[in-house]
Design an enzyme around this catalytic site. Sequence first.
Site, PDB file in Angstrom:
ATOM      1  N   TYR A 193      52.991  -8.882  12.706  1.00 31.42           N
ATOM      2  CA  TYR A 193      53.215  -8.371  11.354  1.00 31.42           C
ATOM      3  C   TYR A 193      54.216  -9.246  10.610  1.00 31.42           C
ATOM      4  CZ  TYR A 193      54.617  -5.222   7.572  1.00 31.42           C
ATOM      5  OH  TYR A 193      54.904  -4.689   6.340  1.00 31.42           O
ATOM      6  N   SER A 238      56.659  -8.587   2.923  1.00 29.36           N
ATOM      7  CA  SER A 238      57.616  -7.647   3.502  1.00 29.36           C
ATOM      8  C   SER A 238      58.929  -8.376   3.728  1.00 29.36           C
ATOM      9  CB  SER A 238      57.093  -7.112   4.838  1.00 29.36           C
ATOM     10  OG  SER A 238      58.113  -6.411   5.542  1.00 29.36           O
TER      11      SER A 238
END
Length: 286
Positions: free
Chosen positions: A184, A167
């Site tokens: 995350y 990401s």
Amino acid sequence: MSAKADVQLTDFSSIFRLDGKVAVVSGGSRGLGLHAASGLLQAGCSKVFITSRKASACEEAVAALNALPNLAPGAKAISVPADSSKLSEIERLVKEVQKHTDHVDILFANAGATWGSEFEKVDEKNGWDKVMDLNVKGVFFTIQKFTPLLTKRSSVESPSRVIVTGSVAGIGVGSIGAVGAYSYAASKAAVLHLARNLAIELGPRHILVNGIAPGFFMSKMAAGLINAQGGEEELGKQSPNGRVGRPEDVAAAVVFLSSRGGGHVNGDTIVLDGGKILGSNRLEKL
């Protein structure tokens, strides 16, 4: 008098084709994984195994994929539900896949989860362990356990492919504050660096390992953050190319990395954010 030109051209007509290839897509029942699976099948894969934790979601995804009008004769998606955060489930997944094939050409290790809360409210089990177990540990052991199948038919001229989903949050700074996604962001930085290390480990075994780093794509996971920032259209205005990600963006990147066209890419990361992460570092406003 004319001289004969010393020009030799190569046939590139199938440079992005995946005819007859076998692929496994974890987290393939929705979102980026489903878009990628659709691209893989439409590029010619003969079998695409869809796995995610929920059996019903896998079955729905497989039904939609198998209804695509432009699949190669005999090509099909196959549902194999499994929880990629657990080693025992990954091992079971490999055994289930082996019931259908003796090799795998493409592994898209895409399964992932996120968690958002204020810094002080991040808890160990859900806010940290759950995310890291799936996004990092699960990816590593999925690749490890599938390596024997990935090496079955790999060669210098036709290497197998592993693609992991990172990401832009693992490259820049992710969400902080009220919906801080600390685990995350850390997990996505870790998995992209894991891909670099595995590219060197597995390259001599004729397995190429690369990562993709998506920005905002509308999905169940990202919907809350997108809507909190005014929706897709408003968020798209913050990107140099004026939009958020679309299904074809991730499908095309995965197909490229899996194809002959991506045969000399190893240990790299393709950023899919329209240039937003670069624009955010701009020192002055346009």
